[in-house]
Write a protein that holds these residues in place. Structure first.
Motif, PDB file in Angstrom:
ATOM      1  N   ARG A 211      59.155  38.851  39.035  1.00 10.56           N
ATOM      2  CA  ARG A 211      58.562  37.520  39.188  1.00 10.56           C
ATOM      3  C   ARG A 211      57.058  37.559  38.923  1.00 10.56           C
ATOM      4  O   ARG A 211      56.525  36.734  38.170  1.00 10.56           O
ATOM      5  CB  ARG A 211      58.814  36.992  40.602  1.00 10.56           C
ATOM      6  N   ASP A 212      56.377  38.520  39.512  1.00 11.82           N
ATOM      7  CA  ASP A 212      54.922  38.562  39.375  1.00 11.82           C
ATOM      8  C   ASP A 212      54.482  38.994  37.985  1.00 11.82           C
ATOM      9  O   ASP A 212      53.383  38.638  37.545  1.00 11.82           O
ATOM     10  CB  ASP A 212      54.319  39.476  40.443  1.00 11.82           C
ATOM     11  N   GLU A 213      55.328  39.738  37.272  1.00  9.05           N
ATOM     12  CA  GLU A 213      54.972  40.125  35.904  1.00  9.05           C
ATOM     13  C   GLU A 213      54.890  38.904  34.986  1.00  9.05           C
ATOM     14  O   GLU A 213      54.035  38.844  34.096  1.00  9.05           O
ATOM     15  CB  GLU A 213      55.982  41.140  35.363  1.00  9.05           C
ATOM     16  N   SER A 214      55.759  37.931  35.177  1.00  5.59           N
ATOM     17  CA  SER A 214      55.675  36.694  34.389  1.00  5.59           C
ATOM     18  C   SER A 214      54.647  35.736  34.968  1.00  5.59           C
ATOM     19  O   SER A 214      53.927  35.053  34.228  1.00  5.59           O
ATOM     20  CB  SER A 214      57.047  36.012  34.311  1.00  5.59           C
ATOM     21  N   ARG A 215      54.568  35.661  36.289  1.00  2.00           N
ATOM     22  CA  ARG A 215      53.602  34.777  36.934  1.00  2.00           C
ATOM     23  C   ARG A 215      52.166  35.188  36.608  1.00  2.00           C
ATOM     24  O   ARG A 215      51.243  34.345  36.626  1.00  2.00           O
ATOM     25  CB  ARG A 215      53.833  34.795  38.452  1.00  2.00           C
ATOM     26  N   PHE A 216      51.974  36.465  36.272  1.00  2.00           N
ATOM     27  CA  PHE A 216      50.645  36.961  35.904  1.00  2.00           C
ATOM     28  C   PHE A 216      50.002  36.100  34.829  1.00  2.00           C
ATOM     29  O   PHE A 216      48.795  35.839  34.868  1.00  2.00           O
ATOM     30  CB  PHE A 216      50.742  38.414  35.416  1.00  2.00           C
ATOM     31  N   TRP A 217      50.792  35.649  33.844  1.00  2.00           N
ATOM     32  CA  TRP A 217      50.198  34.944  32.707  1.00  2.00           C
ATOM     33  C   TRP A 217      49.620  33.595  33.109  1.00  2.00           C
ATOM     34  O   TRP A 217      48.593  33.172  32.571  1.00  2.00           O
ATOM     35  CB  TRP A 217      51.223  34.782  31.588  1.00  2.00           C
ATOM     36  N   GLN A 218      50.234  32.914  34.038  1.00  2.96           N
ATOM     37  CA  GLN A 218      49.652  31.652  34.505  1.00  2.96           C
ATOM     38  C   GLN A 218      48.348  31.903  35.263  1.00  2.96           C
ATOM     39  O   GLN A 218      47.376  31.159  35.108  1.00  2.96           O
ATOM     40  CB  GLN A 218      50.655  30.906  35.377  1.00  2.96           C
ATOM     41  N   LEU A 219      48.316  32.960  36.050  1.00  4.59           N
ATOM     42  CA  LEU A 219      47.076  33.325  36.739  1.00  4.59           C
ATOM     43  C   LEU A 219      46.000  33.723  35.742  1.00  4.59           C
ATOM     44  O   LEU A 219      44.819  33.371  35.891  1.00  4.59           O
ATOM     45  CB  LEU A 219      47.340  34.469  37.719  1.00  4.59           C
ATOM     46  N   PHE A 220      46.396  34.443  34.701  1.00  2.00           N
ATOM     47  CA  PHE A 220      45.448  34.832  33.661  1.00  2.00           C
ATOM     48  C   PHE A 220      44.870  33.605  32.968  1.00  2.00           C
ATOM     49  O   PHE A 220      43.650  33.514  32.736  1.00  2.00           O
ATOM     50  CB  PHE A 220      46.133  35.744  32.647  1.00  2.00           C
ATOM     51  N   LEU A 221      45.712  32.635  32.653  1.00  3.76           N
ATOM     52  CA  LEU A 221      45.229  31.411  32.008  1.00  3.76           C
ATOM     53  C   LEU A 221      44.361  30.589  32.948  1.00  3.76           C
ATOM     54  O   LEU A 221      43.537  29.790  32.492  1.00  3.76           O
ATOM     55  CB  LEU A 221      46.411  30.582  31.504  1.00  3.76           C
ATOM     56  N   ASP A 222      44.518  30.780  34.254  1.00  9.83           N
ATOM     57  CA  ASP A 222      43.636  30.132  35.227  1.00  9.83           C
ATOM     58  C   ASP A 222      42.230  30.728  35.227  1.00  9.83           C
ATOM     59  O   ASP A 222      41.320  30.155  35.842  1.00  9.83           O
ATOM     60  CB  ASP A 222      44.213  30.267  36.642  1.00  9.83           C
ATOM     61  N   GLY A 223      42.065  31.878  34.568  1.00 10.00           N
ATOM     62  CA  GLY A 223      40.753  32.501  34.483  1.00 10.00           C
ATOM     63  C   GLY A 223      40.439  33.474  35.600  1.00 10.00           C
ATOM     64  O   GLY A 223      39.275  33.856  35.787  1.00 10.00           O
ATOM     65  N   ILE A 224      41.453  33.925  36.337  1.00 11.64           N
ATOM     66  CA  ILE A 224      41.218  34.816  37.468  1.00 11.64           C
ATOM     67  C   ILE A 224      40.633  36.153  37.021  1.00 11.64           C
ATOM     68  O   ILE A 224      39.812  36.749  37.729  1.00 11.64           O
ATOM     69  CB  ILE A 224      42.531  35.007  38.255  1.00 11.64           C
ATOM     70  N   TRP A 225      41.016  36.619  35.853  1.00 13.54           N
ATOM     71  CA  TRP A 225      40.521  37.904  35.355  1.00 13.54           C
ATOM     72  C   TRP A 225      39.584  37.722  34.166  1.00 13.54           C
ATOM     73  O   TRP A 225      39.559  38.524  33.243  1.00 13.54           O
ATOM     74  CB  TRP A 225      41.693  38.810  34.989  1.00 13.54           C
ATOM     75  N   GLY A 226      38.816  36.670  34.189  1.00 10.10           N
ATOM     76  CA  GLY A 226      37.877  36.418  33.111  1.00 10.10           C
ATOM     77  C   GLY A 226      38.365  35.294  32.219  1.00 10.10           C
ATOM     78  O   GLY A 226      39.441  34.713  32.434  1.00 10.10           O
ATOM     79  N   PRO A 227      37.584  34.960  31.211  1.00  9.60           N
ATOM     80  CA  PRO A 227      37.934  33.815  30.362  1.00  9.60           C
ATOM     81  C   PRO A 227      39.279  34.013  29.667  1.00  9.60           C
ATOM     82  O   PRO A 227      39.545  35.088  29.120  1.00  9.60           O
ATOM     83  CB  PRO A 227      36.787  33.765  29.342  1.00  9.60           C
TER      84      PRO A 227
END
Length: 347
Positions: A211-227
């Motif tokens: 679950r978290d491996e796919s959910r990672f991409w939404q968090l990434f697009l939120d900018g949590i790990w940079g632009p």
């Protein structure tokens, strides 16, 4: 010209992913089988890729070796088959990467399940990218070493403090990889290959991680790990998760596919319809893997999900109807259980 030829639209690209079985039982064996040129499964996989003619391809079950020797040999074989993809990229995956800890809690060390990602040897079943265009390896952002415990909102199963301190999110890898077509804006791949949400116990370790491996991409697009990427991108790879059927926390995939920042091209096939599982609720045309009736059945697990600013020109799953079959063999398994998924984007 093949039946999959693109329409005449400027700057149109075919982006594909394929969980082709290009993993072997030990290091160096994939290179051996590619260079000998006698493996019928590899020949069928190459024929499928050449027939579908992607501009960019992510392979999600390809053994990694130092220096990318097997990947270079595979690219050469693909070029010999009439579809050159001279630019390649791979890094050591988490699969088979040892930590010296007992990840599965069975009291033994050194098993395939005791590695960061399931693997019998370092590099077992990694990821690889092939492209007709230049790959910006210097510009890659590699999140494969990100700890699972550091994912906002993650639910981890019970594990020791030692394991929590080293357990990575990625079963295989999470790459943000720029592709640079000549004279055109870059295309960014958000590539991954997730763990199967099965083969565990009531703690649901693999399901939670998947679950978290796919959910990672939404968090990434939120900018949590940079632009997030500037410009067009595609989330691509093997999520090992169907939004409707099978095991796993399916709502995660449904949430991802309906995120307004991306668009689901809904690639389909006639073969999936012909081989539909009567007890499944999802559209069989969308299935991407032929797991027979003695397993979970056919599911949609491989994805190419373009960003919302692309124009979708076409999409498909290479799974011909039985009467049209030429490359997958009489039982449909000549190139393995998984099917190549492609999306044509442009505009």
């Amino acid at each position: 010209m093949c039946w999959l030829a693109l329409p005449a639209i400027a700057d149109t690209y075919r982006i594909a992913t394929y969980a082709a079985p290009l993993s072997r039982d030990g290091p160096g064996l994939l290179l051996r089988d590619i260079t000998k040129g006698e493996d019928p499964q590899i020949a069928a996989i190459i024929a499928v890729i050449a027939q579908n003619a992607p501009d960019i391809l992510v392979l999600t079950d390809f053994d990694y070796d130092y220096g990318g020797v097997a990947l270079t040999a595979f690219a050469q074989a693909l070029g010999d088959a009439g579809h050159p993809m001279p630019h390649t990229f791979a890094r050591q995956p988490n699969t088979g990467f040892a930590t010296g800890l007992d990840h599965d809690g069975d009291g033994r060390l050194g098993d395939a399940r005791d590695n960061q990602g399931y693997g019998r040897f370092a590099g077992d079943g990694g990821m690889a990218v092939l492209s007709r265009f230049a790959i910006d390896g210097d510009g890659v952002r590699d999140f494969s070493d990100l700890l699972w415990r550091d994912i906002p909102g993650a639910t981890l199963p019970p594990m020791t403090d030692d394991l929590r301190a080293v357990q990575r999110l990625s079963e295989t890898a999470h790459w943000v990889l720029p592709i640079r077509p000549d004279g055109a804006p870059p295309i960014t791949l958000l590539a991954y290959s997730a763990t199967a949400p099965v083969f565990d116990g009531p703690e649901d370790r693999n399901g939670l991680r998947n679950r978290d491996e796919s959910r990672f991409w939404q968090l990434f697009l939120d900018g949590i790990w940079g632009p997030p990427p500037q410009g067009r991108f595609a989330i691509i790879g093997n999520a090992n998760l169907d939004p409707v059927d099978g095991e796993g926390l399916r709502e995660t995939m449904s949430d991802l596919l309906t995120d307004p920042r991306i668009q689901d091209a809904k690639p389909t096939s006639a073969g999936g319809v012909a081989d539909a599982d009567p007890n499944h609720s999802g559209d069989p045309a969308l299935d991407t893997v032929d797991w027979r009736s003695d397993g979970p059945g056919n599911l949609r697990v491989s994805y190419v999900i373009p960003s919302a600013d692309w124009q979708i020109v076409g999409a498909g799953v290479y799974w011909p109807a039985p009467e049209d079959e030429m490359l997958l063999g009489s039982d449909g398994m000549a190139a393995g259980a998984h099917r190549l998924v492609w999306v044509d984007v442009g505009g």
